[in-house]
Design a protein around this motif. Structure first.
Motif, PDB file in Angstrom:
ATOM      1  N   GLN A  76       0.846  -1.194   0.000  1.00 46.50           N
ATOM      2  CA  GLN A  76       0.000   0.000   0.000  1.00 46.50           C
ATOM      3  C   GLN A  76       0.880   1.242   0.000  1.00 46.50           C
ATOM      4  O   GLN A  76       1.691   1.427   0.908  1.00 46.50           O
ATOM      5  N   GLU A  77       0.706   2.071  -1.030  1.00 45.87           N
ATOM      6  CA  GLU A  77       1.523   3.289  -1.107  1.00 45.87           C
ATOM      7  C   GLU A  77       1.093   4.286  -0.037  1.00 45.87           C
ATOM      8  O   GLU A  77      -0.089   4.428   0.266  1.00 45.87           O
ATOM      9  N   GLN A  78       2.085   4.957   0.530  1.00 41.65           N
ATOM     10  CA  GLN A  78       1.870   5.942   1.588  1.00 41.65           C
ATOM     11  C   GLN A  78       2.309   7.321   1.088  1.00 41.65           C
ATOM     12  O   GLN A  78       3.117   7.413   0.169  1.00 41.65           O
ATOM     13  N   PRO A  79       1.823   8.371   1.721  1.00 46.56           N
ATOM     14  CA  PRO A  79       2.295   9.713   1.346  1.00 46.56           C
ATOM     15  C   PRO A  79       3.807   9.820   1.587  1.00 46.56           C
ATOM     16  O   PRO A  79       4.352   9.172   2.486  1.00 46.56           O
ATOM     17  N   ALA A  80       4.440  10.638   0.789  1.00 54.98           N
ATOM     18  CA  ALA A  80       5.895  10.835   0.911  1.00 54.98           C
ATOM     19  C   ALA A  80       6.239  11.472   2.253  1.00 54.98           C
ATOM     20  O   ALA A  80       5.435  12.211   2.825  1.00 54.98           O
ATOM     21  N   PHE A  81       7.427  11.166   2.748  1.00 57.83           N
ATOM     22  CA  PHE A  81       7.941  11.759   3.976  1.00 57.83           C
ATOM     23  C   PHE A  81       8.917  12.865   3.615  1.00 57.83           C
ATOM     24  O   PHE A  81       9.625  12.750   2.625  1.00 57.83           O
ATOM     25  N   ASP A  82       8.976  13.901   4.444  1.00 55.07           N
ATOM     26  CA  ASP A  82      10.092  14.834   4.321  1.00 55.07           C
ATOM     27  C   ASP A  82      11.177  14.322   5.275  1.00 55.07           C
ATOM     28  O   ASP A  82      10.983  13.330   5.972  1.00 55.07           O
ATOM     29  N   LYS A  83      12.317  15.009   5.311  1.00 54.29           N
ATOM     30  CA  LYS A  83      13.439  14.532   6.131  1.00 54.29           C
ATOM     31  C   LYS A  83      13.069  14.431   7.610  1.00 54.29           C
ATOM     32  O   LYS A  83      13.400  13.453   8.283  1.00 54.29           O
ATOM     33  N   LYS A  84      12.365  15.424   8.110  1.00 58.37           N
ATOM     34  CA  LYS A  84      12.001  15.448   9.525  1.00 58.37           C
ATOM     35  C   LYS A  84      11.071  14.273   9.863  1.00 58.37           C
ATOM     36  O   LYS A  84      11.264  13.575  10.868  1.00 58.37           O
ATOM     37  N   GLN A  85      10.056  14.043   9.030  1.00 61.41           N
ATOM     38  CA  GLN A  85       9.126  12.933   9.245  1.00 61.41           C
ATOM     39  C   GLN A  85       9.844  11.591   9.153  1.00 61.41           C
ATOM     40  O   GLN A  85       9.581  10.679   9.937  1.00 61.41           O
ATOM     41  N   PHE A  86      10.765  11.487   8.188  1.00 63.35           N
ATOM     42  CA  PHE A  86      11.487  10.237   8.008  1.00 63.35           C
ATOM     43  C   PHE A  86      12.370   9.933   9.218  1.00 63.35           C
ATOM     44  O   PHE A  86      12.409   8.799   9.692  1.00 63.35           O
ATOM     45  N   LEU A  87      13.066  10.938   9.720  1.00 58.00           N
ATOM     46  CA  LEU A  87      13.918  10.725  10.900  1.00 58.00           C
ATOM     47  C   LEU A  87      13.080  10.347  12.120  1.00 58.00           C
ATOM     48  O   LEU A  87      13.495   9.496  12.920  1.00 58.00           O
ATOM     49  N   ALA A  88      11.905  10.946  12.271  1.00 58.21           N
ATOM     50  CA  ALA A  88      11.005  10.584  13.381  1.00 58.21           C
ATOM     51  C   ALA A  88      10.548   9.131  13.232  1.00 58.21           C
ATOM     52  O   ALA A  88      10.507   8.373  14.204  1.00 58.21           O
ATOM     53  N   PHE A  89      10.224   8.741  11.992  1.00 54.07           N
ATOM     54  CA  PHE A  89       9.851   7.342  11.746  1.00 54.07           C
ATOM     55  C   PHE A  89      10.997   6.409  12.115  1.00 54.07           C
ATOM     56  O   PHE A  89      10.790   5.394  12.788  1.00 54.07           O
ATOM     57  N   MET A  90      12.208   6.732  11.658  1.00 55.53           N
ATOM     58  CA  MET A  90      13.360   5.854  11.890  1.00 55.53           C
ATOM     59  C   MET A  90      13.642   5.697  13.382  1.00 55.53           C
ATOM     60  O   MET A  90      13.965   4.604  13.844  1.00 55.53           O
ATOM     61  N   LYS A  91      13.515   6.771  14.128  1.00 51.54           N
ATOM     62  CA  LYS A  91      13.763   6.716  15.574  1.00 51.54           C
ATOM     63  C   LYS A  91      12.795   5.718  16.227  1.00 51.54           C
ATOM     64  O   LYS A  91      13.203   4.857  17.007  1.00 51.54           O
TER      65      LYS A  91
END
Length: 167
Positions: A76-91
């Motif tokens: 399922q495709e998800q909306p794109a992340f910006d850098k800040k959102q991606f780093l929060a996800f990774m954490k």
């Protein structure tokens, strides 16, 4: 046949039908996807409907182009992340995944995940984001992007988040 499930959600994300290459110290698997046509198949049986007084009935099915990996595993495709959102996800993702790994893998994961994260961040604007069929918030992300000049997408998986299951 081997199927690879998300260690966090149990969603099937990949199988051994799709060969992979390890990159970023084994943190990521790179897999080539392909656009395929799914749906209607036009079969010519040699009949000529107009000569036989019949109408060309045709088929209602529509042929659709899909990416094989996305279609096979119902990603399922998800909306794109910006850098800040991606780093929060990774954490959050690192916190969730680390306890599920054995001690040896935990050490390697902690040692190399930063490099894999930087690699993904360098491509963040080109990435498409996918999750498994359950669309669980805490599941692994699957990434897709197009290499320079490629017409088919390349997929990236977190290798340590995949559990091998024999079918």
């Amino acid at each position: 046949m081997l199927v690879y499930q998300d260690l966090l959600t149990g969603d099937e994300l990949l199988s051994d039908s799709f060969p992979y290459k390890e990159i970023e110290n084994g943190m990521l698997w790179e897999i080539d996807g392909k656009w395929v046509v799914k749906g209607a198949v036009d079969v010519d049986i040699g009949a000529n409907p107009s000569a036989e007084g019949g109408e060309d009935e045709g088929v209602d099915d529509q042929a659709v182009k899909v990416v094989d990996i996305v279609d096979t595993f119902r990603l399922q495709e998800q909306p794109a992340f910006d850098k800040k959102q991606f780093l929060a996800f990774m954490k959050r993702y690192i916190k969730l995944l680390t306890p599920k790994l054995d001690e040896e893998k935990q050490g390697l994961f902690k040692k190399h995940i930063e490099g894999a994260t930087k690699f993904l961040l360098s491509k963040i604007k080109d990435l498409q984001f996918f999750v498994g069929e359950s669309m669980h918030d805490d599941g692994s992300l699957v990434f897709a992007y197009y290499k320079d000049g490629a017409s088919d997408p390349t997929f990236l998986y977190f290798a340590y988040a995949l559990k091998e299951v024999k079918c």
